[in-house]
Design a protein around this motif. Structure first.
Motif, mmCIF file in Angstrom:
data_model
loop_
_atom_site.group_PDB
_atom_site.id
_atom_site.type_symbol
_atom_site.label_atom_id
_atom_site.label_comp_id
_atom_site.label_asym_id
_atom_site.label_seq_id
_atom_site.Cartn_x
_atom_site.Cartn_y
_atom_site.Cartn_z
ATOM 1 N N GLU A 38 -0.961 7.746 6.694
ATOM 2 C CA GLU A 38 -0.875 9.114 7.204
ATOM 3 C C GLU A 38 0.054 9.968 6.350
ATOM 4 O O GLU A 38 -0.094 11.184 6.286
ATOM 5 N N ALA A 39 1.015 9.318 5.670
ATOM 6 C CA ALA A 39 1.937 10.036 4.795
ATOM 7 C C ALA A 39 1.321 10.305 3.431
ATOM 8 O O ALA A 39 1.953 10.913 2.579
ATOM 9 N N GLY A 40 0.089 9.854 3.226
ATOM 10 C CA GLY A 40 -0.611 10.163 1.985
ATOM 11 C C GLY A 40 -0.662 9.047 0.966
ATOM 12 O O GLY A 40 -1.138 9.248 -0.145
ATOM 13 N N LEU A 41 -0.198 7.850 1.314
ATOM 14 C CA LEU A 41 -0.248 6.734 0.370
ATOM 15 C C LEU A 41 -1.632 6.095 0.407
ATOM 16 O O LEU A 41 -2.328 6.163 1.415
ATOM 17 N N SER A 42 -2.015 5.468 -0.684
ATOM 18 C CA SER A 42 -3.311 4.793 -0.745
ATOM 19 C C SER A 42 -3.306 3.591 0.192
ATOM 20 O O SER A 42 -2.242 3.058 0.537
ATOM 21 N N ASP A 43 -4.494 3.158 0.589
ATOM 22 C CA ASP A 43 -4.601 1.976 1.455
ATOM 23 C C ASP A 43 -3.933 0.762 0.825
ATOM 24 O O ASP A 43 -3.225 0.015 1.497
#
Length: 110
Positions: A38-43
Motif C-alpha cells: 500500500e506504501a507503493g513497494l513492489s510485491d
C-alpha cells in the motif's frame, strides 16, 4: 516405550504452544507485506522486507509501520518516512531490509 497420559498431555501442550507461536508471526508478516504494498513497494520487495522485518521488530514497532499513511511512494520515500518516526532500531531494520531486498542480496530461507 509407552507414554503415560500426563506425558502425552504435556507433549500436546508443547505442540499447541509451538503452533500458536507461529500464527501471530505469519499474521504480522502478511499485514506488514500489505502495508508495504500500500506504501507503493513492489510485491517482491514487500514480501522480502516483511519476512525480514517481522523476524527482527517488536509488535509495537510493526504497528508503527502499519500506521504509516500517505500517498503511494517508492522505497526511498518509504525509508524517509520511517526515519521521521524516530526509532533507531526500526529505521536500521527497515533500511537494512530495503537494501538487501532491493539489491537481491537478502538470503533466501532454507
Amino acid at each position: 516405550m509407552r507414554m503415560g497420559p500426563g506425558v502425552r498431555l504435556g507433549l500436546c501442550l508443547v505442540a499447541a504452544c509451538a503452533i500458536s507461536a507461529c500464527a501471530p508471526a505469519k499474521l504480522a508478516q502478511g499485514r506488514v507485506k500489505s502495508a508495504l504494498i500500500e506504501a507503493g513497494l513492489s510485491d517482491a520487495n514487500a514480501a522480502c522486507m516483511a519476512d525480514r522485518m517481522t523476524d527482527r521488530l517488536s509488535i509495537g514497532q510493526l504497528q508503527k509501520l502499519q500506521a504509516l499513511q500517505g500517498p503511494k511512494r517508492g522505497l526511498a520515500d518509504y525509508v524517509a518516512t520511517v526515519r521521521r518516526i524516530g526509532d533507531a532500531e526500526l529505521l536500521g531494520v527497515t533500511t537494512g531490509a530495503a537494501a538487501l531486498c532491493a539489491t537481491g542480496f537478502a538470503s533466501e530461507r532454507r
